[in-house]
Design a protein around this motif. Structure first.
Motif, short mmCIF file in Angstrom:
data_model
loop_
_atom_site.label_atom_id
_atom_site.label_comp_id
_atom_site.label_asym_id
_atom_site.label_seq_id
_atom_site.Cartn_x
_atom_site.Cartn_y
_atom_site.Cartn_z
N MET A 163 0.83 -1.19 0.00
CA MET A 163 0.00 0.00 0.00
C MET A 163 0.87 1.24 0.00
O MET A 163 1.96 1.26 0.56
N SER A 164 0.38 2.29 -0.59
CA SER A 164 1.13 3.54 -0.66
C SER A 164 1.03 4.31 0.67
O SER A 164 0.17 4.03 1.50
N ASN A 165 1.92 5.26 0.82
CA ASN A 165 1.85 6.13 2.00
C ASN A 165 0.49 6.80 2.08
O ASN A 165 -0.10 6.92 3.15
N PHE A 166 0.01 7.27 0.91
CA PHE A 166 -1.29 7.94 0.89
C PHE A 166 -2.38 7.02 1.40
O PHE A 166 -3.17 7.41 2.27
N SER A 167 -2.45 5.81 0.88
CA SER A 167 -3.49 4.86 1.29
C SER A 167 -3.43 4.58 2.78
O SER A 167 -4.46 4.58 3.46
N ASN A 168 -2.23 4.34 3.27
CA ASN A 168 -2.07 4.07 4.71
C ASN A 168 -2.49 5.27 5.55
O ASN A 168 -3.17 5.12 6.57
N ASN A 169 -2.07 6.46 5.14
CA ASN A 169 -2.41 7.66 5.91
C ASN A 169 -3.90 7.96 5.87
O ASN A 169 -4.48 8.33 6.90
N LEU A 170 -4.52 7.79 4.71
CA LEU A 170 -5.95 8.01 4.60
C LEU A 170 -6.72 7.06 5.51
O LEU A 170 -7.59 7.47 6.28
N ARG A 171 -6.38 5.80 5.44
CA ARG A 171 -7.06 4.80 6.27
C ARG A 171 -6.85 5.09 7.76
O ARG A 171 -7.80 5.05 8.55
N ALA A 172 -5.63 5.41 8.14
CA ALA A 172 -5.33 5.70 9.55
C ALA A 172 -6.11 6.92 10.04
O ALA A 172 -6.67 6.90 11.14
N LEU A 173 -6.17 7.96 9.23
CA LEU A 173 -6.92 9.15 9.61
C LEU A 173 -8.41 8.84 9.75
O LEU A 173 -9.06 9.27 10.70
N ARG A 174 -8.92 8.09 8.79
CA ARG A 174 -10.35 7.76 8.84
C ARG A 174 -10.67 6.94 10.08
O ARG A 174 -11.62 7.23 10.81
N MET A 175 -9.86 5.94 10.35
CA MET A 175 -10.11 5.07 11.50
C MET A 175 -9.91 5.81 12.82
O MET A 175 -10.69 5.61 13.76
N SER A 176 -8.90 6.66 12.90
CA SER A 176 -8.66 7.38 14.15
C SER A 176 -9.77 8.39 14.43
O SER A 176 -9.96 8.81 15.56
N ASN A 177 -10.49 8.78 13.40
CA ASN A 177 -11.63 9.68 13.56
C ASN A 177 -12.95 8.93 13.64
O ASN A 177 -14.02 9.56 13.61
N SER A 178 -12.88 7.61 13.70
CA SER A 178 -14.06 6.75 13.85
C SER A 178 -15.15 7.07 12.84
O SER A 178 -16.32 7.25 13.19
N ILE A 179 -14.76 7.13 11.58
CA ILE A 179 -15.72 7.40 10.52
C ILE A 179 -15.63 6.28 9.48
O ILE A 179 -14.54 5.83 9.14
N SER A 180 -16.77 5.82 9.02
CA SER A 180 -16.78 4.74 8.03
C SER A 180 -16.43 5.29 6.65
O SER A 180 -16.49 6.51 6.41
N GLN A 181 -16.09 4.39 5.75
CA GLN A 181 -15.80 4.81 4.38
C GLN A 181 -17.03 5.49 3.76
O GLN A 181 -16.90 6.51 3.09
N LYS A 182 -18.20 4.93 4.00
CA LYS A 182 -19.42 5.51 3.42
C LYS A 182 -19.66 6.92 3.96
O LYS A 182 -20.00 7.83 3.21
N GLU A 183 -19.48 7.11 5.26
CA GLU A 183 -19.69 8.44 5.85
C GLU A 183 -18.69 9.45 5.29
O GLU A 183 -19.05 10.57 4.95
N LEU A 184 -17.43 9.02 5.22
CA LEU A 184 -16.40 9.93 4.72
C LEU A 184 -16.64 10.27 3.25
O LEU A 184 -16.52 11.43 2.86
N ALA A 185 -16.97 9.28 2.47
CA ALA A 185 -17.25 9.53 1.05
C ALA A 185 -18.37 10.55 0.89
O ALA A 185 -18.28 11.46 0.07
N LYS A 186 -19.39 10.42 1.71
CA LYS A 186 -20.52 11.36 1.64
C LYS A 186 -20.06 12.76 2.01
O LYS A 186 -20.40 13.74 1.35
N LYS A 187 -19.26 12.89 3.08
CA LYS A 187 -18.78 14.20 3.52
C LYS A 187 -17.86 14.84 2.48
O LYS A 187 -17.81 16.06 2.37
N LEU A 188 -17.12 13.99 1.74
CA LEU A 188 -16.20 14.51 0.73
C LEU A 188 -16.88 14.70 -0.63
O LEU A 188 -16.25 15.18 -1.57
N SER A 189 -18.13 14.25 -0.72
CA SER A 189 -18.88 14.30 -1.99
C SER A 189 -18.19 13.50 -3.09
O SER A 189 -18.05 13.96 -4.22
N ILE A 190 -17.72 12.31 -2.70
CA ILE A 190 -17.15 11.41 -3.70
C ILE A 190 -17.83 10.05 -3.55
O ILE A 190 -18.44 9.76 -2.53
#
Length: 113
Positions: A1-28
């Motif tokens: 995995m790339s640094n970006f992928s690892n950092n994105l996942r770590a940030l998302r998990m440390s903020n206790s947000i699901s992929q679906k929730e984050l995608a919605k907030k980012l409008s992607i």
């Protein structure tokens, strides 16, 4: 995995947000976010900026070019050896002056970005 992928996942998990929730907030699309986290695809600049803004971090941090403290990471052995030489050869006063100068340069770079 790339640094970006690892950092994105770590940030998302440390903020206790699901992929679906984050995608919605980012409008992607949720699937697009999933592909980013698994290194299947790379983000474009617009998505990078949205993610950095959401997590209040820099794009450089997301890309693995900067650590949590905001210091640019060193990937080149030559650069590491040069920093070791500086650390060994400069007294504390000159190290402090050099650090102040480097900090000012980084602040100016961020201001201009």
């Amino acid at each position: 995995m790339s640094n970006f992928s690892n950092n994105l996942r770590a940030l998302r998990m440390s903020n206790s947000i699901s992929q679906k929730e984050l995608a919605k907030k980012l409008s992607i699309d949720f699937r697009a976010l999933s592909r980013l986290e698994t290194s299947v695809s790379e983000p474009n600049l617009e998505v990078l900026e949205k993610i950095a803004d959401y997590f209040t971090c820099s794009v450089d941090y997301l890309l693995g070019r900067e650590d949590e403290s905001g210091l640019i990471t060193i990937k080149n052995e030559y650069e590491k050896s040069e920093l070791e030489k500086i650390n060994e050869q400069l007294d504390s006063v000159h190290k402090s002056i050099l650090l102040g100068y480097a900090t000012a340069l980084l602040q100016e770079q961020k201001r201009l970005a």
